[in-house]
Write an enzyme that holds these catalytic residues in place. Structure first.
Site, PDB file in Angstrom:
ATOM      1  N   HIS A 186       0.814  -1.224   0.000  1.00  0.00           N
ATOM      2  CA  HIS A 186       0.000   0.000   0.000  1.00  0.00           C
ATOM      3  C   HIS A 186       0.846   1.272   0.000  1.00  0.00           C
ATOM      4  O   HIS A 186       0.361   2.336  -0.345  1.00  0.00           O
ATOM      5  CB  HIS A 186      -1.040  -0.018   1.121  1.00  0.00           C
ATOM      6  CG  HIS A 186      -0.509   0.329   2.483  1.00  0.00           C
ATOM      7  ND1 HIS A 186       0.126  -0.580   3.283  1.00  0.00           N
ATOM      8  CD2 HIS A 186      -0.520   1.485   3.176  1.00  0.00           C
ATOM      9  CE1 HIS A 186       0.475   0.006   4.404  1.00  0.00           C
ATOM     10  NE2 HIS A 186       0.100   1.268   4.383  1.00  0.00           N
ATOM     11  N   LYS A 190       0.493   5.441  -2.107  1.00  0.00           N
ATOM     12  CA  LYS A 190       0.445   6.753  -1.448  1.00  0.00           C
ATOM     13  C   LYS A 190       0.851   7.837  -2.447  1.00  0.00           C
ATOM     14  O   LYS A 190       1.841   7.681  -3.165  1.00  0.00           O
ATOM     15  CB  LYS A 190       1.389   6.784  -0.243  1.00  0.00           C
ATOM     16  CG  LYS A 190       0.907   5.921   0.929  1.00  0.00           C
ATOM     17  CD  LYS A 190       1.856   6.053   2.107  1.00  0.00           C
ATOM     18  CE  LYS A 190       1.572   5.025   3.186  1.00  0.00           C
ATOM     19  NZ  LYS A 190       0.425   5.322   4.030  1.00  0.00           N
ATOM     20  N   ASP A 243       7.840  -6.683   8.541  1.00  0.00           N
ATOM     21  CA  ASP A 243       6.574  -5.942   8.459  1.00  0.00           C
ATOM     22  C   ASP A 243       6.712  -4.650   7.649  1.00  0.00           C
ATOM     23  O   ASP A 243       5.799  -4.269   6.926  1.00  0.00           O
ATOM     24  CB  ASP A 243       6.121  -5.609   9.896  1.00  0.00           C
ATOM     25  CG  ASP A 243       4.738  -4.996   9.948  1.00  0.00           C
ATOM     26  OD1 ASP A 243       3.819  -5.570   9.335  1.00  0.00           O
ATOM     27  OD2 ASP A 243       4.579  -3.940  10.589  1.00  0.00           O
ATOM     28  N   HIS A 248       7.545  -2.104   2.299  1.00  0.00           N
ATOM     29  CA  HIS A 248       7.301  -0.670   2.097  1.00  0.00           C
ATOM     30  C   HIS A 248       8.588   0.135   1.917  1.00  0.00           C
ATOM     31  O   HIS A 248       8.723   0.922   0.990  1.00  0.00           O
ATOM     32  CB  HIS A 248       6.547  -0.078   3.284  1.00  0.00           C
ATOM     33  CG  HIS A 248       5.290  -0.819   3.639  1.00  0.00           C
ATOM     34  ND1 HIS A 248       4.483  -1.376   2.699  1.00  0.00           N
ATOM     35  CD2 HIS A 248       4.706  -1.085   4.838  1.00  0.00           C
ATOM     36  CE1 HIS A 248       3.448  -1.959   3.293  1.00  0.00           C
ATOM     37  NE2 HIS A 248       3.569  -1.800   4.590  1.00  0.00           N
ATOM     38  N   LYS A 348       7.836   0.882  16.154  1.00  0.00           N
ATOM     39  CA  LYS A 348       6.576   1.137  16.854  1.00  0.00           C
ATOM     40  C   LYS A 348       6.914   1.909  18.119  1.00  0.00           C
ATOM     41  O   LYS A 348       7.995   1.761  18.678  1.00  0.00           O
ATOM     42  CB  LYS A 348       5.910  -0.178  17.262  1.00  0.00           C
ATOM     43  CG  LYS A 348       5.624  -1.123  16.102  1.00  0.00           C
ATOM     44  CD  LYS A 348       4.307  -0.830  15.457  1.00  0.00           C
ATOM     45  CE  LYS A 348       3.979  -1.795  14.335  1.00  0.00           C
ATOM     46  NZ  LYS A 348       3.120  -1.230  13.305  1.00  0.00           N
TER      47      LYS A 348
HETATM   48  C1  BG6 Z   1       1.415  -2.209   7.482  1.00  0.00           C
HETATM   49  C2  BG6 Z   1       2.115  -2.829   8.665  1.00  0.00           C
HETATM   50  O1  BG6 Z   1       1.786  -2.849   6.293  1.00  0.00           O
HETATM   51  O2  BG6 Z   1       1.776  -0.844   7.400  1.00  0.00           O
HETATM   52  C3  BG6 Z   1       1.750  -2.095   9.932  1.00  0.00           C
HETATM   53  O3  BG6 Z   1       1.737  -4.182   8.763  1.00  0.00           O
HETATM   54  C4  BG6 Z   1       2.017  -0.626   9.798  1.00  0.00           C
HETATM   55  O4  BG6 Z   1       2.441  -2.626  11.057  1.00  0.00           O
HETATM   56  C5  BG6 Z   1       1.390  -0.083   8.530  1.00  0.00           C
HETATM   57  O5  BG6 Z   1       1.445   0.012  10.933  1.00  0.00           O
HETATM   58  C6  BG6 Z   1       1.821   1.332   8.279  1.00  0.00           C
HETATM   59  O6  BG6 Z   1       1.062   1.845   7.234  1.00  0.00           O
HETATM   60  P1  BG6 Z   1       0.755   3.403   7.160  1.00  0.00           P
HETATM   61  O7  BG6 Z   1       0.069   3.576   5.862  1.00  0.00           O
HETATM   62  O8  BG6 Z   1      -0.095   3.728   8.352  1.00  0.00           O
HETATM   63  O9  BG6 Z   1       2.085   4.064   7.238  1.00  0.00           O
END
Ligand code: BG6
Length: 510
Positions: A186, A190, A243, A248, A348
């Site tokens: 995802h 963005k 994760d 990402h 986190k």
């Molecule tokens: C997810 C992770 O893919 O992305 C999460 O599993 C994380 O742990 C999240 O919180 C972060 O996404 P965003 O869009 O809030 O930065």
């Protein structure tokens, strides 16, 4: 072509795991926002699949609640129109035959006068089903494109490590063509991540500087100011590296570091990003403790509130070694980036929620002015991915008055000021792209595997070597102090968004 002009063909979206959290929080609000912008196909239905016993009506009313809770839209007529698109199909098991699902799809197609049977299968299920569902769909002929295209969207994590990712990929490819497989990340949906491409390739001013001759180092931070909450079951088996970094942050690195593609064609772009991931200098297992730091939040007090440590979270073993913080230093071995260090950190329960990339340009070869330290953070381009999306260029200017006092100033662009158009959620963009068959912003298998290959030695070393510490850091701080050693060469330190300095939750990069 404008975003609004991309009207997809008629189709059905099948969501496996329709009663799950992702469907409620992300998919339904995104689909509804698309409805509100008139982006959905003329004839479009959503078939939720789950094991819970639900009728179409009860599924609709659950999703209506989800929209109330998670969607900003609140137009009753539109909600009604949207809910009429929803249907529910109860499956006994995800690993059984999908012949009856095929019949249900036929029924929906006939009932609605669809000319083709175009279907997206969205796997919003536990990852253990990512292999089985596509396989069973294929057994029931649901990968067959003779009567219309068929696509599958697979959520992250794509595999658990390199080996399992290869196996998953091989298994998918037995029945599905690469062009039918959409691996969602995802972050690529963005707006600000896509804007990296526009900033670099639509302006003549940045690209000539975008290389080892002018860039000193690159820093990417993705911080969150909350813990694992309800997701401990998943997270404890995953950790920050799997994760956030494998997917990402390495995908983002790909866009920041890629060569200009020859066109905006999906493969042209993905060919270039994958080259970056394939050029990452391998990290040797014995080097891991020097170039990778892991941490875990421990109990603390934030704004007078006691916060539990990670090991006290429900669902986490009290001797868990899973990292909630990871920082890495690495190199990209190619002509553009030879010798330029890249730093990534994510965690986190850090002081604030922010994702940003900071491009640190080299200082001038000979500094003419006094007060060099006042310009320590000059010559940075900060790409703010979220929140407060935008871009900030920092450079030195003369303070008015006698002498040459250099002051660090910002040229600041905020998306919010560009127009009153709301920034679409990443899922809106990605769902629309899949509906129109554009896979540019989806991760291709070679990129996913290259990213796993890169982090595998770090995962192995962390797993096998008990002497590599999991540093504790109090929740609400910027991770273990040791992470600073990764980056703190002469005159260098992590860029700390000012929330860290002020304690203010609102991010600012001044
Ligand atoms: C997810 C992770 O893919 O992305 C999460 O599993 C994380 O742990 C999240 O919180 C972060 O996404 P965003 O869009 O809030 O930065």
């Amino acid at each position: 072509m404008k975003f609004e002009d991309k009207k997809p063909e008629d189709q059905i979206l099948v969501i496996f795991g329709a009663t799950g959290d992702l469907t409620r929080r992300k998919l339904m609000p995104a689909l509804f926002a698309m409805e509100a912008q008139n982006l959905l196909p003329e004839k479009f239905q959503i078939l939720g699949v789950g094991r819970t016993d639900l009728s179409d009506d009860s599924f609709r009313s659950d999703m209506q609640k989800a929209l109330l809770e998670f969607s900003k839209e609140n137009n009753k007529t539109l909600v009604k129109k949207f809910l009429q698109r929803l249907f529910y199909f109860k499956t006994q098991a995800y690993d059984g035959s999908f012949d009856s699902l095929r019949e249900k799809l036929k029924f929906l197609n006939n009932n609605n006068g669809f000319n083709n049977s175009n279907v997206i299968f969205y796997l919003s299920t536990p990852p253990s089903l990512y292999r089985i569902i596509p396989q069973e769909l294929a057994k029931s002929g649901l990968n067959n494109e003779s009567d219309g295209w068929k696509r599958i969207i697979i959520e992250k994590p794509f595999g658990y490590d390199l080996e399992s990712a290869i196996q998953l990929n091989n298994s998918l490819k037995k029945n599905w063509k690469e062009s039918q497989i959409y691996r969602i990340d995802h972050y690529l949906g963005k707006e600000t991540v896509q804007n990296v491409l526009v900033t670099r390739f639509s302006n003549g001013i940045f690209e000539p500087l975008w290389n080892r001759n002018f860039i000193h180092h690159v820093e990417i931070t993705s911080a969150e100011n909350f813990g694992v909450g309800q997701r401990a079951g998943y997270y404890d088996k995953s950790g920050a590296l799997r994760d956030m970094v494998q997917n990402h942050l390495l995908q983002l690195t790909g866009l920041i570091a890629m060569e200009p593609p020859a066109s905006m064609n999906s493969d042209a772009i993905r060919d270039e990003t994958v080259k970056v991931l394939q050029a990452l200098r391998p990290i040797e297992k014995q080097q891991v403790s020097e170039v990778a730091i892991r941490g875990q939040y421990i109990d603390s007090t934030i704004k007078n509130q006691a916060v539990k440590g990670y090991r006290q979270e429900e669902g986490v073993a009290n001797d868990s070694k899973t990292e909630t913080f990871a920082a890495l230093k690495f190199y990209i071995d190619n002509w553009r980036w030879g010798g330029v260090p890249f730093y990534i950190r994510t965690g986190k329960y850090l002081p604030t929620r922010v994702t940003e990339a900071v491009i640190h340009f080299k200082p001038t070869p000979h500094y003419l002015f006094a007060q060099k330290e006042s310009c320590e953070s000059c010559n940075q381009l900060i790409i703010r991915i979220q929140p407060d999306e935008g871009m900030l260029l920092k450079f030195g200017m003369k303070m008015p008055g006698a002498g040459f006092n250099v002051h660090n100033v910002n040229m600041d662009f905020r998306y919010a000021e560009l127009s009153d158009i709301r920034i679409p959620d990443a899922y809106e963009r990605l769902l629309l792209d899949c509906m129109i068959g554009d896979s540019t912003l989806y991760a291709r298998s070679d990129a996913v595997l290259a990213a796993w290959k890169f982090i595998q030695p770090v995962m192995d070393a962390w797993n096998e070597n008990p002497n590599i510490p999991v540093y504790g850091y109090p929740a609400g701080t910027w991770g273990p102090d040791t992470a600073d050693d990764l980056i703190e060469e002469a005159d260098m330190k992590w860029h700390y968004p000012c929330a860290a300095l002020t304690g203010d939750e609102n991010y600012c990069a001044l």
